[in-house]
Design a protein around this motif. Structure first.
Motif, short mmCIF file in Angstrom:
data_model
loop_
_atom_site.label_atom_id
_atom_site.label_comp_id
_atom_site.label_asym_id
_atom_site.label_seq_id
_atom_site.Cartn_x
_atom_site.Cartn_y
_atom_site.Cartn_z
N SER A 1 -26.57 -13.54 40.94
CA SER A 1 -26.19 -12.21 41.81
C SER A 1 -25.85 -10.77 41.06
CB SER A 1 -26.74 -12.68 43.00
OG SER A 1 -24.92 -12.94 43.22
N LYS A 2 -24.86 -11.15 40.60
CA LYS A 2 -24.09 -10.03 39.87
C LYS A 2 -24.73 -9.70 38.66
CE LYS A 2 -19.86 -11.78 42.04
NZ LYS A 2 -18.39 -12.23 41.85
N PRO A 3 -24.01 -8.46 37.82
CA PRO A 3 -24.46 -7.92 36.47
C PRO A 3 -23.85 -9.06 35.56
CG PRO A 3 -23.14 -6.44 37.48
CD PRO A 3 -23.16 -7.08 38.87
N THR A 4 -23.32 -8.95 34.47
CA THR A 4 -23.18 -9.30 33.25
C THR A 4 -22.67 -8.52 32.53
OG1 THR A 4 -24.17 -11.87 34.31
CG2 THR A 4 -23.72 -10.97 31.83
N LEU A 5 -21.36 -9.05 32.09
CA LEU A 5 -20.57 -8.05 30.65
C LEU A 5 -20.42 -8.98 30.03
CD1 LEU A 5 -19.12 -5.25 29.17
CD2 LEU A 5 -16.86 -6.25 31.18
N LEU A 6 -20.74 -8.27 28.88
CA LEU A 6 -20.69 -9.54 26.74
C LEU A 6 -19.79 -8.60 26.55
CD1 LEU A 6 -21.30 -11.34 25.22
CD2 LEU A 6 -23.20 -9.40 24.19
N LEU A 7 -18.39 -9.13 25.83
CA LEU A 7 -17.97 -8.91 24.84
C LEU A 7 -18.21 -9.65 24.16
CD1 LEU A 7 -13.90 -9.89 27.24
CD2 LEU A 7 -16.27 -7.07 27.13
N ASN A 8 -18.26 -9.16 22.52
CA ASN A 8 -18.50 -9.51 21.52
C ASN A 8 -18.13 -8.39 20.47
OD1 ASN A 8 -21.29 -8.05 19.28
ND2 ASN A 8 -21.20 -10.32 19.89
N SER A 9 -17.50 -9.38 19.92
CA SER A 9 -17.65 -8.88 17.78
C SER A 9 -17.44 -10.09 17.08
CB SER A 9 -15.85 -8.52 18.34
OG SER A 9 -15.24 -7.78 16.98
N HIS A 10 -17.80 -9.74 15.20
CA HIS A 10 -18.08 -10.53 14.90
C HIS A 10 -16.84 -11.14 14.37
CE1 HIS A 10 -17.99 -7.93 11.11
NE2 HIS A 10 -17.93 -6.84 12.24
N HIS A 11 -17.46 -12.37 13.57
CA HIS A 11 -16.34 -13.01 12.42
C HIS A 11 -16.71 -13.17 11.79
CE1 HIS A 11 -17.68 -16.85 12.38
NE2 HIS A 11 -18.30 -16.54 14.11
#
Length: 354
Positions: A61-71
């Protein structure tokens, strides 16, 4: 806790530098990310060489925040005077391949996610994804993972921005073009020389401008980057091939740029390699951006491409390090930049999540 996480993040970055993680060959770096999660008792999933984790209190029911970076990394260039796979600390700088692009961002976001993992009653769901194949825009990176992840409402993409707020990013379309002529022996007259025919085409590309200018990203930038023709000195070739790099602002879609060039460019053939790497942006009044501004950060438009291009949601590019060091010889990041990055990521998310 933040101080301890910072030191562990730096230690992880040293370990990442020591292993080869070229695009599509990230098995060892993916394993290091798995080890981090296991050490901190945080469940994670590995999909090919993408390693991701969903906060334990996920609430649909909550919005979703993605933390992303590449390796993944590019291959080291010939200008290196230091071993690209040996983490070396000198005068507060950590040298090594991928240290700046985007290892510093990756470990800082990972430390931030770890910090918030034990916290409850967050206003957003949190997901972390350390992804592969960013440098070569490959098929098995973040783009392939999105169908597996829950719906993403907003993302922070970790790339070196000196912890300033890149609220827009140019898209990219690469075109292959061909100019034809009449092949013949060089000793005989030929009024349809493909190489000479290319002169006017090059001038057209040099002078072309697109009408719509973006407030944050400026103009569309078109650059001829490769040219190839002929195989021997005494033969006029039948064709000349060109490669054109187009950086697209947020006033055009990649399809619109392609349609325009295919209709108007003075080439016998011009074909886009892909239309999938679109420009991206986030509104300046978004809570993430406003939180960054309140922390003294400045907004700008980024000319470089990242995994933002495959996201279908608002995204903010933000991370420690300097984009100008990316892909350079003797790549480095300041240790203080990592420390600042983790502190600012946490402060930023505290203003949004709590």
């Amino acid at each position: 806790m933040i101080q301890e996480l910072t030191q562990k993040a730096i230690d992880l970055l040293k370990s990442l530098i020591e292993v080869s993680s070229f695009s599509s060959e990230e098995e060892k770096s993916a394993l290091l990310l798995e080890v981090w999660f296991k050490y901190h008792n945080i469940p994670c999933t590995r999909t090919k060489n993408n390693v991701w984790s969903i906060h334990k209190d996920f609430d649909s029911s909550k919005p979703t925040l993605l933390l992303n970076s590449h390796h993944d990394t590019v291959k080291p260039n010939n200008g290196y005077t230091k071993d690209p796979f040996t983490p070396i600390i000198e005068e507060g700088k950590l040298y090594g391949l991928g240290s700046n692009d985007a290892g510093g961002c990756l470990v800082s976001l990972l430390a931030t996610y770890t910090y918030f993992y034990q916290q409850h009653n967050l206003s957003y769901n949190l997901i972390f994804a350390g992804t592969a194949e960013e440098e070569n825009s490959g098929p098995n990176g973040l783009n392939s993972l999105l169908k597996t992840l829950p719906h993403i409402d907003v993302a922070i993409v970790g790339e070196p921005t000196q912890m300033q707020l890149a609220i827009a990013e140019k898209g990219l379309v690469v075109f292959d073009a061909e100019i034809t002529g009449t092949p013949s022996h060089a000793a005989h007259p030929n009024n349809n020389n493909a190489i000479y025919n290319t002169i006017n085409t090059l001038k057209w590309f040099q002078n072309i401008s697109f009408e719509k200018t973006s407030k944050t990203l400026g103009d569309v930038k078109l650059t001829v980057t490769q040219i190839n023709a002929g195989k021997q000195h005494n033969a006029i070739p039948a064709n000349v091939s060109l490669v054109i790099d187009v950086r697209v602002n947020d006033k055009y879609t990649n399809q619109e740029i392609s349609d325009f060039l295919q209709k108007n460019a003075p080439c016998d053939k011009i074909t886009p390699r892909s239309l999938n790497l679109n420009s991206s942006s986030i509104q300046k009044d978004h809570p993430l951006v406003q939180a960054g501004i309140n922390l003294g950060r400045k907004t700008y438009g980024s000319p470089t491409l990242s995994d933002q291009s495959v996201l279908n949601c608002p995204s903010l590019k933000l991370g420690p390090g300097d984009s100008k060091r990316s892909h350079s010889a003797n790549e480095y990041i300041f240790l203080d930049e990592i420390k600042e990055g983790i502190e600012l990521y946490i402060k930023l998310l505290e203003k949004v999540l709590i």
